[in-house]
Every structure is written in structure tokens, then in C-alpha cells.
Design a protein around this motif. Structure first.
Motif, PDB file in Angstrom:
ATOM      1  N   ILE A 140      14.434  53.656   0.379  1.00  0.00           N
ATOM      2  CA  ILE A 140      14.627  55.079   0.083  1.00  0.00           C
ATOM      3  C   ILE A 140      13.308  55.651  -0.432  1.00  0.00           C
ATOM      4  CG2 ILE A 140      16.014  56.768  -1.160  1.00  0.00           C
ATOM      5  CD1 ILE A 140      17.518  55.068   0.906  1.00  0.00           C
ATOM      6  N   TYR A 183      24.073  55.760   4.017  1.00  0.00           N
ATOM      7  CA  TYR A 183      22.701  56.278   4.032  1.00  0.00           C
ATOM      8  C   TYR A 183      22.624  57.515   4.931  1.00  0.00           C
ATOM      9  CZ  TYR A 183      21.724  51.574   2.266  1.00  0.00           C
ATOM     10  OH  TYR A 183      21.724  50.408   1.527  1.00  0.00           O
ATOM     11  N   LEU A 229      20.259  68.234  -1.579  1.00  0.00           N
ATOM     12  CA  LEU A 229      18.948  67.627  -1.736  1.00  0.00           C
ATOM     13  C   LEU A 229      17.898  68.515  -1.084  1.00  0.00           C
ATOM     14  CD1 LEU A 229      17.290  65.121  -2.636  1.00  0.00           C
ATOM     15  CD2 LEU A 229      17.908  64.060  -0.456  1.00  0.00           C
ATOM     16  N   ASP A 233      12.322  66.686  -4.607  1.00  0.00           N
ATOM     17  CA  ASP A 233      13.373  65.874  -5.220  1.00  0.00           C
ATOM     18  C   ASP A 233      14.321  66.678  -6.104  1.00  0.00           C
ATOM     19  OD1 ASP A 233      12.369  63.612  -3.967  1.00  0.00           O
ATOM     20  OD2 ASP A 233      11.080  63.087  -5.648  1.00  0.00           O
ATOM     21  N   PHE A 235      17.981  67.849  -6.716  1.00  0.00           N
ATOM     22  CA  PHE A 235      19.208  67.152  -6.311  1.00  0.00           C
ATOM     23  C   PHE A 235      20.382  67.651  -7.141  1.00  0.00           C
ATOM     24  CE2 PHE A 235      22.221  63.578  -6.801  1.00  0.00           C
ATOM     25  CZ  PHE A 235      22.531  63.340  -5.469  1.00  0.00           C
ATOM     26  N   GLN A 260      20.662  57.126  -4.898  1.00  0.00           N
ATOM     27  CA  GLN A 260      19.209  57.132  -4.745  1.00  0.00           C
ATOM     28  C   GLN A 260      18.822  58.212  -3.740  1.00  0.00           C
ATOM     29  OE1 GLN A 260      17.295  53.135  -4.310  1.00  0.00           O
ATOM     30  NE2 GLN A 260      19.408  52.415  -4.213  1.00  0.00           N
ATOM     31  N   TYR A 261      17.684  58.851  -3.974  1.00  0.00           N
ATOM     32  CA  TYR A 261      17.220  59.883  -3.048  1.00  0.00           C
ATOM     33  C   TYR A 261      15.719  60.074  -3.215  1.00  0.00           C
ATOM     34  CZ  TYR A 261      17.849  62.515  -7.396  1.00  0.00           C
ATOM     35  OH  TYR A 261      17.823  62.927  -8.703  1.00  0.00           O
ATOM     36  N   LYS A 262      15.111  60.528  -2.136  1.00  0.00           N
ATOM     37  CA  LYS A 262      13.676  60.803  -2.151  1.00  0.00           C
ATOM     38  C   LYS A 262      13.362  61.781  -1.027  1.00  0.00           C
ATOM     39  CE  LYS A 262       9.444  60.348  -3.629  1.00  0.00           C
ATOM     40  NZ  LYS A 262       9.049  60.837  -4.968  1.00  0.00           N
ATOM     41  N   THR A 263      12.457  62.739  -1.302  1.00  0.00           N
ATOM     42  CA  THR A 263      12.036  63.697  -0.287  1.00  0.00           C
ATOM     43  C   THR A 263      10.526  63.645  -0.119  1.00  0.00           C
ATOM     44  OG1 THR A 263      11.773  65.509  -1.865  1.00  0.00           O
ATOM     45  CG2 THR A 263      13.952  65.230  -0.881  1.00  0.00           C
ATOM     46  N   ALA A 272      13.917  63.531   4.105  1.00  0.00           N
ATOM     47  CA  ALA A 272      14.601  63.000   2.925  1.00  0.00           C
ATOM     48  C   ALA A 272      15.447  61.798   3.317  1.00  0.00           C
ATOM     49  CB  ALA A 272      15.480  64.071   2.287  1.00  0.00           C
ATOM     50  N   GLU A 273      15.704  60.950   2.336  1.00  0.00           N
ATOM     51  CA  GLU A 273      16.649  59.845   2.480  1.00  0.00           C
ATOM     52  C   GLU A 273      17.569  59.842   1.268  1.00  0.00           C
ATOM     53  OE1 GLU A 273      14.660  56.255   4.942  1.00  0.00           O
ATOM     54  OE2 GLU A 273      13.615  56.755   3.082  1.00  0.00           O
ATOM     55  N   LEU A 274      18.845  59.575   1.543  1.00  0.00           N
ATOM     56  CA  LEU A 274      19.872  59.578   0.510  1.00  0.00           C
ATOM     57  C   LEU A 274      20.721  58.325   0.662  1.00  0.00           C
ATOM     58  CD1 LEU A 274      21.661  61.082  -1.675  1.00  0.00           C
ATOM     59  CD2 LEU A 274      22.874  62.114   0.266  1.00  0.00           C
TER      60      LEU A 274
END
Length: 336
Positions: A140, A183, A229, A233, A235, A260-263, A272-274
Motif C-alpha cells: 500500500i 484492496y 480518499l 492522504d 481520508f 491502510q491507505y496511501k495516495t 491511491a491504494e486502499l
């Protein structure tokens, strides 16, 4: 017109409003006054008709506006009055210029009717998504470029809320899972290297929808989970245990344990991933027989050369025909 009548009545509240209207129309539009009067009268009657808006419990959405209050045949008829008035006053100034200006002012109304009424009646696509089981989990880091994403279920072909696919920015998401997590990868193109930024970077449970952002809705029965999101970041997450009750901002007090998350923000897109732990969701595992109701949405903010103000493009995988919270419009999701 409303301002003119209001100002005249403030000068003398006992004046005859119908006489004021007749005088206004005659002086402003000359020989075209009867046709312009008819245009405004029919618009007002359509707007005031409670029968097109649900009676005692009025609603205002895509069908109320473009199929009930102002259906295509109505718009074509009343715009015909203005076009006839414009033709009848050619060579007669200043009346022609005034009629032409009025006609020009209502052309967007006509264009919206053509666009949204046609879209509203079109078939609705994107009915289901089947999420595959992955042997490997993505990292992530906001960059959905790992091999496991190649086998993920695509979520694409977004529409605006009125079922129109003509968007300034087409969003793409992908979904996969392992035994522990669901995901989601997001790709959101940008026209310019800028995004609307009003929410504090890295904040949680702010008004993420007021900025550039994506949203994920998961529903089982009367329970709903929502994730939002956006770049930098930002959220937010909430859990609504009973959809039959009114939505409240207090629902954002819920935090998904272990999420968990990230941009990553680039010049021409943000990604982005979540990762959502399935054990943190109070939702039974979805099957083809008992799927989750789902939707995937985008709040895209952009600016045009002729205005410094942010414009808002609202789109979703399943057209919402109004609010993103219209669960009856959601599609279905289950695990492969």
C-alpha cells in the motif's frame, strides 16, 4: 423580472401585479410581448405544479426535473415561443436585441434537457463486479503498478449522476482480495497539475468530498460502510448500522480498525491504494446469492480558463441519479 416587480411593489404595494407585468413585457419586448409572456407563464406553471414533484413530499432529482417538470416536449414547445419571437422582431430594434438576449440566456436550459433527458432514459450499465482472490497482496504505497493488480476486477466506465458518460475525467478503479483484506486501486486523471485543497493534508474524517476525492460504498442489508480518499492522504470512513434511519455526521466517529491507505499526486493524475480488513467490517462475506450492494464514486474539481472558481464534476460507476447515497441504484459485488 422578479427584481423589477419587487422594486415596483416596494414603491407602492397596492399596485396591480398583472398590470405591472403587462407594462413590463410590452415596453421591453414590443410586438414579441405575447410570445415571451406565454414562455414565462408556462415555465412558472410547470415549476409550481405539485403533481410533478411528489405531492406533499416533494422530491427534486433527475426524473423530477427533466422527465416530469420539464419533459423534452415541453422544453421544445416553450423554446419555440422564444424562437418565434426572435424571428418576428428582426429589424425592429431595440426589441429584437432584447428577445435575442432572452433566447440566448435560455439555450443552456434547452441543452441540459437534451443531454439529461436522453441520458436518463438510456440503459444503465455496470451491474456487477466479481472480486478475484489473489495469492499476493499489494504494497500500500499509492502506486498500483504491481503484478497482482493485472488480475484485479476493473471498475470503469463512470457516468455522471444523470447517466451520461461524457465526463471531463474518467476514473478507473480495480479490486482484489486475499483472505484478510479487500484492496482497491484508484486512478483519477487530471486536466491540469492542480487539485482543490481545502481539507488539511493527512486528516481523517474531515469533509473529504469537498476536495478532489474518490468514494467507496459497501452495503449489506441495512448496513453501509463508506470510505473516502483523496490526494495528500485525506481520508474518511463511516459505518451506518441502519439505512432506514437518517444519515448523520456522527457516523464518522467510527474508524475502520487496521485500514491502510496511501495516495500519490502527479501532474496529470493522482493514484491511491486502499486496504480494508474484512474482519473490521460488520458485513457477511458477499456471494453471488447474497452480494454486497456497491458503488464507486468520484468528486472531480476543475477550473476553466474563463473562471477562477472550482467546478464540480460528480461521477460514479453506477449512475446515482441524485445522491451517492441512493442505495437502490447500486450494483452488486461478490467474491470469486
Amino acid at each position: 423580472l422578479d427584481m423589477y416587480v419587487a422594486m415596483r411593489l416596494m414603491w407602492d404595494v397596492d399596485q396591480d401585479v398583472n398590470a405591472l407585468l403587462d407594462d413590463y413585457m410590452t415596453q421591453l419586448y414590443g410586438p414579441a410581448a405575447p410570445q415571451v409572456c406565454r414562455f414565462y407563464a408556462e415555465l412558472e406553471a410547470a415549476w409550481a405544479d405539485p403533481g410533478t414533484k411528489g405531492g406533499l413530499k416533494p422530491t427534486w432529482d433527475w426524473s423530477t426535473c427533466w422527465l416530469k417538470t420539464y419533459p423534452p416536449e415541453f422544453v421544445q414547445r416553450v423554446m419555440g415561443y422564444l424562437r418565434a419571437a426572435e424571428q418576428a422582431t428582426r429589424g425592429q430594434e431595440p426589441y429584437h436585441a432584447r428577445v435575442a438576449k432572452t433566447l440566448t440566456g435560455f439555450l443552456p436550459f434547452e441543452a441540459s434537457s437534451r443531454r439529461y433527458a436522453a441520458s436518463a432514459g438510456a440503459p444503465v450499465k455496470n451491474e456487477q463486479v466479481v472480486v478475484p482472490l489473489s495469492a499476493t497482496a499489494p504494497t500500500i504505497d499509492g502506486r498500483p503498478d504491481e503484478a497482482c493488480w493485472q488480475a484485479a476486477a476493473p471498475v470503469e466506465g463512470f457516468f455522471d449522476m444523470y447517466n451520461n458518460p461524457q465526463l471531463r475525467s474518467q476514473t478507473t478503479m480495480h479490486l482484489l482480495r486475499d483472505r484478510a483484506n479487500l484492496y482497491t486501486a484508484m486512478r483519477a486523471p487530471l486536466e491540469k497539475p492542480e487539485t482543490k485543497q481545502t481539507v488539511e493534508a493527512g486528516s481523517r474524517d474531515g469533509k473529504v468530498w469537498d476536495d478532489e476525492s474518490c468514494e467507496v460504498f459497501l452495503v449489506q442489508g441495512h448496513k453501509q460502510v463508506q470510505f473516502l480518499l483523496g490526494p495528500r492522504d485525506i481520508f474518511a470512513d463511516n459505518f451506518q448500522p441502519d439505512l432506514t434511519r437518517e444519515f448523520s455526521m456522527d457516523l464518522f466517529r467510527w474508524n475502520c480498525a487496521g485500514v491502510q491507505y496511501k495516495t500519490v499526486l502527479g501532474d496529470r493524475e493522482w493514484t491511491a491504494e486502499l486496504a480494508v480488513p474484512l474482519s473490521s467490517l460488520d458485513l457477511p462475506s458477499p456471494t453471488k446469492q447474497t452480494p454486497w450492494r456497491v458503488n464507486f464514486c468520484r468528486n472531480h474539481y476543475y477550473r476553466t480558463p474563463d473562471s477562477p472558481l472550482w467546478q464540480w464534476e460528480i461521477s460514479s460507476w453506477r449512475p446515482a441519479f441524485g445522491s451517492f447515497h441512493n442505495v437502490e441504484r447500486y450494483g452488486a459485488l461478490w467474491f470469486e
